[in-house]
Design an enzyme around this catalytic site. Structure first.
Site, PDB file in Angstrom:
ATOM      1  N   ARG A 286      35.817  43.889  28.955  1.00  0.00           N
ATOM      2  CA  ARG A 286      35.122  44.107  30.674  1.00  0.00           C
ATOM      3  C   ARG A 286      34.222  42.504  30.450  1.00  0.00           C
ATOM      4  O   ARG A 286      35.134  41.208  31.812  1.00  0.00           O
ATOM      5  CB  ARG A 286      34.211  44.857  30.360  1.00  0.00           C
ATOM      6  CG  ARG A 286      33.427  45.472  31.419  1.00  0.00           C
ATOM      7  CD  ARG A 286      31.954  44.269  32.525  1.00  0.00           C
ATOM      8  NE  ARG A 286      31.647  43.950  31.577  1.00  0.00           N
ATOM      9  CZ  ARG A 286      30.313  42.552  31.622  1.00  0.00           C
ATOM     10  NH1 ARG A 286      30.523  42.367  32.422  1.00  0.00           N
ATOM     11  NH2 ARG A 286      29.704  42.632  30.722  1.00  0.00           N
ATOM     12  N   ASP A 287      33.582  41.762  29.932  1.00  0.00           N
ATOM     13  CA  ASP A 287      32.504  40.120  30.481  1.00  0.00           C
ATOM     14  C   ASP A 287      33.813  39.466  30.642  1.00  0.00           C
ATOM     15  O   ASP A 287      33.605  38.455  30.643  1.00  0.00           O
ATOM     16  CB  ASP A 287      31.207  40.526  29.237  1.00  0.00           C
ATOM     17  CG  ASP A 287      30.329  39.087  29.975  1.00  0.00           C
ATOM     18  OD1 ASP A 287      30.604  39.179  31.404  1.00  0.00           O
ATOM     19  OD2 ASP A 287      29.615  39.190  29.321  1.00  0.00           O
TER      20      ASP A 287
ATOM     21  N   HIS B 281      22.633  39.859  24.249  1.00  0.00           N
ATOM     22  CA  HIS B 281      24.049  39.282  24.634  1.00  0.00           C
ATOM     23  C   HIS B 281      23.520  38.132  25.293  1.00  0.00           C
ATOM     24  O   HIS B 281      23.445  37.235  26.330  1.00  0.00           O
ATOM     25  CB  HIS B 281      24.121  40.020  26.446  1.00  0.00           C
ATOM     26  CG  HIS B 281      25.395  40.126  27.153  1.00  0.00           C
ATOM     27  ND1 HIS B 281      26.142  41.078  27.242  1.00  0.00           N
ATOM     28  CD2 HIS B 281      25.896  39.061  27.198  1.00  0.00           C
ATOM     29  CE1 HIS B 281      27.133  40.739  27.893  1.00  0.00           C
ATOM     30  NE2 HIS B 281      26.980  39.568  28.574  1.00  0.00           N
TER      31      HIS B 281
ATOM     32  N   HIS C 244      25.751  34.102  26.196  1.00  0.00           N
ATOM     33  CA  HIS C 244      27.180  33.237  26.294  1.00  0.00           C
ATOM     34  C   HIS C 244      26.416  32.573  25.725  1.00  0.00           C
ATOM     35  O   HIS C 244      24.995  31.751  25.425  1.00  0.00           O
ATOM     36  CB  HIS C 244      26.510  33.339  27.702  1.00  0.00           C
ATOM     37  CG  HIS C 244      27.452  35.071  28.447  1.00  0.00           C
ATOM     38  ND1 HIS C 244      28.835  34.122  29.345  1.00  0.00           N
ATOM     39  CD2 HIS C 244      27.024  36.038  29.248  1.00  0.00           C
ATOM     40  CE1 HIS C 244      28.553  35.972  29.784  1.00  0.00           C
ATOM     41  NE2 HIS C 244      27.791  37.030  29.156  1.00  0.00           N
TER      42      HIS C 244
ATOM     43  N   CYS D  50      31.021  34.752  33.788  1.00  0.00           N
ATOM     44  CA  CYS D  50      30.378  35.965  34.914  1.00  0.00           C
ATOM     45  C   CYS D  50      30.447  35.369  36.508  1.00  0.00           C
ATOM     46  O   CYS D  50      30.587  33.892  36.344  1.00  0.00           O
ATOM     47  CB  CYS D  50      29.036  35.474  34.575  1.00  0.00           C
ATOM     48  SG  CYS D  50      28.263  37.269  36.007  1.00  0.00           S
TER      49      CYS D  50
ATOM     50  N   ASN E 261      30.578  34.614  26.461  1.00  0.00           N
ATOM     51  CA  ASN E 261      29.722  35.780  25.489  1.00  0.00           C
ATOM     52  C   ASN E 261      30.323  34.272  23.965  1.00  0.00           C
ATOM     53  O   ASN E 261      31.464  34.073  23.889  1.00  0.00           O
ATOM     54  CB  ASN E 261      30.191  36.928  25.274  1.00  0.00           C
ATOM     55  CG  ASN E 261      29.501  37.488  26.368  1.00  0.00           C
ATOM     56  OD1 ASN E 261      30.098  38.132  26.919  1.00  0.00           O
ATOM     57  ND2 ASN E 261      28.048  37.952  25.574  1.00  0.00           N
TER      58      ASN E 261
HETATM   59  P1  HMG Z   1      27.742  46.588  48.218  1.00  0.00           P
HETATM   60  O1  HMG Z   1      27.634  46.400  49.089  1.00  0.00           O
HETATM   61  O2  HMG Z   1      26.032  46.569  47.520  1.00  0.00           O
HETATM   62  O3  HMG Z   1      27.517  47.931  48.161  1.00  0.00           O
HETATM   63  O4  HMG Z   1      28.059  46.102  46.410  1.00  0.00           O
HETATM   64  P2  HMG Z   1      27.886  49.394  49.472  1.00  0.00           P
HETATM   65  O5  HMG Z   1      27.362  50.638  48.490  1.00  0.00           O
HETATM   66  O6  HMG Z   1      27.488  48.808  50.678  1.00  0.00           O
HETATM   67  O7  HMG Z   1      29.705  48.779  49.586  1.00  0.00           O
HETATM   68  C1  HMG Z   1      30.339  47.887  50.234  1.00  0.00           C
HETATM   69  C2  HMG Z   1      32.052  48.309  49.567  1.00  0.00           C
HETATM   70  O8  HMG Z   1      32.250  48.209  48.319  1.00  0.00           O
HETATM   71  C3  HMG Z   1      31.991  49.876  50.091  1.00  0.00           C
HETATM   72  O9  HMG Z   1      33.793  49.480  50.669  1.00  0.00           O
HETATM   73  C4  HMG Z   1      31.776  50.842  49.262  1.00  0.00           C
HETATM   74  O10 HMG Z   1      32.886  51.818  49.157  1.00  0.00           O
HETATM   75  C5  HMG Z   1      32.722  49.548  47.929  1.00  0.00           C
HETATM   76  P3  HMG Z   1      34.144  48.816  51.764  1.00  0.00           P
HETATM   77  O11 HMG Z   1      34.043  50.061  52.958  1.00  0.00           O
HETATM   78  O12 HMG Z   1      33.928  47.933  52.348  1.00  0.00           O
HETATM   79  O13 HMG Z   1      36.202  49.482  51.036  1.00  0.00           O
HETATM   80  N1  HMG Z   1      32.117  50.278  46.310  1.00  0.00           N
HETATM   81  C6  HMG Z   1      32.338  50.492  45.755  1.00  0.00           C
HETATM   82  N2  HMG Z   1      34.181  50.188  45.177  1.00  0.00           N
HETATM   83  C7  HMG Z   1      34.204  50.481  43.755  1.00  0.00           C
HETATM   84  N3  HMG Z   1      32.927  50.856  42.560  1.00  0.00           N
HETATM   85  C8  HMG Z   1      31.849  50.978  43.012  1.00  0.00           C
HETATM   86  C9  HMG Z   1      31.815  50.703  44.477  1.00  0.00           C
HETATM   87  N4  HMG Z   1      30.662  50.670  45.266  1.00  0.00           N
HETATM   88  C10 HMG Z   1      30.100  50.722  46.817  1.00  0.00           C
HETATM   89  N5  HMG Z   1      30.723  50.955  42.244  1.00  0.00           N
HETATM   90  C11 HMG Z   1      27.816  46.397  44.686  1.00  0.00           C
HETATM   91  C12 HMG Z   1      27.452  46.843  45.328  1.00  0.00           C
HETATM   92  C13 HMG Z   1      27.657  46.288  43.329  1.00  0.00           C
HETATM   93  C14 HMG Z   1      29.238  48.022  44.340  1.00  0.00           C
HETATM   94  C15 HMG Z   1      29.100  45.325  44.573  1.00  0.00           C
HETATM   95  O14 HMG Z   1      28.116  43.790  44.581  1.00  0.00           O
HETATM   96  C16 HMG Z   1      29.487  44.975  43.248  1.00  0.00           C
HETATM   97  O15 HMG Z   1      30.992  45.388  43.480  1.00  0.00           O
HETATM   98  N6  HMG Z   1      29.234  43.843  42.774  1.00  0.00           N
HETATM   99  C17 HMG Z   1      30.214  42.966  41.155  1.00  0.00           C
HETATM  100  C18 HMG Z   1      29.080  43.295  40.129  1.00  0.00           C
HETATM  101  C19 HMG Z   1      29.871  42.876  38.839  1.00  0.00           C
HETATM  102  O16 HMG Z   1      30.832  43.643  38.176  1.00  0.00           O
HETATM  103  N7  HMG Z   1      29.190  41.542  38.553  1.00  0.00           N
HETATM  104  C20 HMG Z   1      29.832  40.952  37.097  1.00  0.00           C
HETATM  105  C21 HMG Z   1      29.365  41.728  35.696  1.00  0.00           C
HETATM  106  S1  HMG Z   1      27.107  41.962  35.736  1.00  0.00           S
HETATM  107  C22 HMG Z   1      28.532  40.682  34.174  1.00  0.00           C
HETATM  108  O17 HMG Z   1      28.634  40.295  33.769  1.00  0.00           O
HETATM  109  C23 HMG Z   1      26.841  40.454  33.379  1.00  0.00           C
HETATM  110  C24 HMG Z   1      26.352  40.774  32.096  1.00  0.00           C
HETATM  111  O18 HMG Z   1      27.350  41.008  31.292  1.00  0.00           O
HETATM  112  C25 HMG Z   1      25.403  40.474  31.451  1.00  0.00           C
HETATM  113  C26 HMG Z   1      25.108  39.204  31.265  1.00  0.00           C
HETATM  114  O19 HMG Z   1      25.594  38.356  30.564  1.00  0.00           O
HETATM  115  O20 HMG Z   1      23.829  38.832  32.306  1.00  0.00           O
HETATM  116  C27 HMG Z   1      26.509  42.646  32.463  1.00  0.00           C
HETATM  117 MG    MG Z   2      27.680  38.926  30.314  1.00  0.00          MG
END
Ligand code: HMG
Ligand code: MG
Length: 308
Positions: free
Chosen positions: A19-20, A211, A213, A244, A253
């Site tokens: 995933r990450d 966690h 990086h 990210c 990571n």
């Molecule tokens: P949004 O734009 O605020 O949500 O997104 P919305 O409710 O307004 O919906 C907008 C569109 O997204 C709509 O589709 C929804 O259907 C769709 P459209 O009408 O435009 O076609 N939607 C979704 N589609 C699929 N799955 C869903 C979903 N929710 C809404 N769950 C949202 C909010 C969180 C979904 C968006 O901002 C997003 O997907 N962000 C990506 C976040 C991400 O994956 N980041 C990377 C992972 S975090 C990370 O790596 C950090 C970590 O490793 C720890 C660290 O290192 O810090 C964990």
């Molecule tokens: Mg991460």
């Protein structure tokens, strides 16, 4: 002065590579390769694997194959499969794939919360609240990740007070495990201990994880500093995969191979077969066409080459 406890005798590593690690790859990695990676990780002894996320495919196209990947995995007894679910829509999508654990991911910095999940910290908690409740109703464990706990690419410095604020919010909505994440790899050992201590004020030590990086090469030192507090659960990414998408310039990571080598050197049990893990890393490096970022994997492969 931070108390230093005897180091833990065993550590649980969560491999977040599928995933990450892969979420940031520009070229699409086929679902079958992700499944094969998971199979190799479990064969190497990993008992917790973060497989995929249920996020917007417009935001993170690489994770659009979440259902295929989860469906393709031949589950091994005793292995727990975790997935990221940022909102109820994501949780409902994930449910049919029967994850053992879900992760809600917030941030210690407002700016990163906005960039990563498109809402403020407070709004993120309101989105997580029903996800946590639904997951717990289904008997699925909930892990919380606090991004940018050691620094933010947009805000800069992040204080331990800001970390504790989010720890409290997560605890209040029923999140069962608190992951302290150095998203951009800027943390150093004393600052890591200060952040973890805030998590440890609210969660038992077995429910706090790190966690890290490895952008600035501090991750192993930060893990050692965490071990000194008794923390014994860490995320790591095979081959040091990743970064990210919302933290430009951040590397992956810490490599799982490097962590395993250090822990085994300290006499700490992981249950992981380092040689098999190196093979898993070599496999995925071949798929993405990039050499491993793991120093240990490079050294061990060079030794194998010399012996052959
Ligand atoms: P949004 O734009 O605020 O949500 O997104 P919305 O409710 O307004 O919906 C907008 C569109 O997204 C709509 O589709 C929804 O259907 C769709 P459209 O009408 O435009 O076609 N939607 C979704 N589609 C699929 N799955 C869903 C979903 N929710 C809404 N769950 C949202 C909010 C969180 C979904 C968006 O901002 C997003 O997907 N962000 C990506 C976040 C991400 O994956 N980041 C990377 C992972 S975090 C990370 O790596 C950090 C970590 O490793 C720890 C660290 O290192 O810090 C964990
Ligand atoms: Mg991460």
């Amino acid at each position: 002065m931070t108390p230093v406890y005897p180091l833990p005798s065993a550590v649980t590593l969560v491999d977040v590579g599928p995933r990450d690690g892969l979420q940031n790859e520009a070229t699409v990695v086929p679902a079958e390769a992700k499944v094969e990676l998971v199979h190799r990780l479990q064969a190497a002894g990993l008992r917790e694997i973060e497989v995929t996320s249920y996020v917007s495919p417009k935001w993170v196209p690489q994770m659009a194959d979440n259902h295929s990947v989860m469906a393709g995995i031949q589950r091994a007894a005793g292995v727990r499969y975790a997935v990221l679910t940022p909102n109820l829509r994501g949780f409902e999508d994930a449910l049919s794939d029967k994850p053992d654990e879900i992760v809600v991911f917030g941030a210690a910095s407002e700016a990163f919360s906005q960039r990563n999940i498109n809402c403020s910290i407070d709004v993120s908690m309101e989105r997580f609240r029903p996800v946590v409740a639904a997951a717990r109703d289904h008997g699925i464990k909930v892990r919380g990740a606090i991004s940018c706990a050691l620094g933010c690419p947009y805000q800069g410095e992040v204080t331990a007070d800001e970390v504790e604020h989010v720890v409290r919010l997560m605890k209040d909505i029923g999140v069962q495990h608190c992951g302290v994440a150095d998203t951009i790899g800027v943390g150093t050992p004393a600052k890591v201990q200060a952040a973890l201590e805030r998590a440890l004020k609210h969660y038992p030590v077995e429910e706090v994880s790190g966690h890290f990086h490895d952008t600035y090469g501090q991750a192993l030192a930060n893990i050692y500093a965490s071990l000194q507090l008794g923390v014994h659960v860490f995320d790591a990414s095979v081959g040091g995969l990743g970064g990210c998408p919302y933290a430009k310039g951040a590397t992956g990571n810490v490599a799982t191979e490097d962590v395993v080598y250090m822990l085994h050197g300290l006499g700490i049990h992981t249950g992981i077969d380092l040689d098999a893990l190196v093979d898993a890393g070599a496999y995925i490096s071949g798929v993405i066409g990039r050499p491993t970022a793991s120093r240990v994997a490079r050294a061990l492969m060079a030794r194998r080459g010399a012996a052959a």
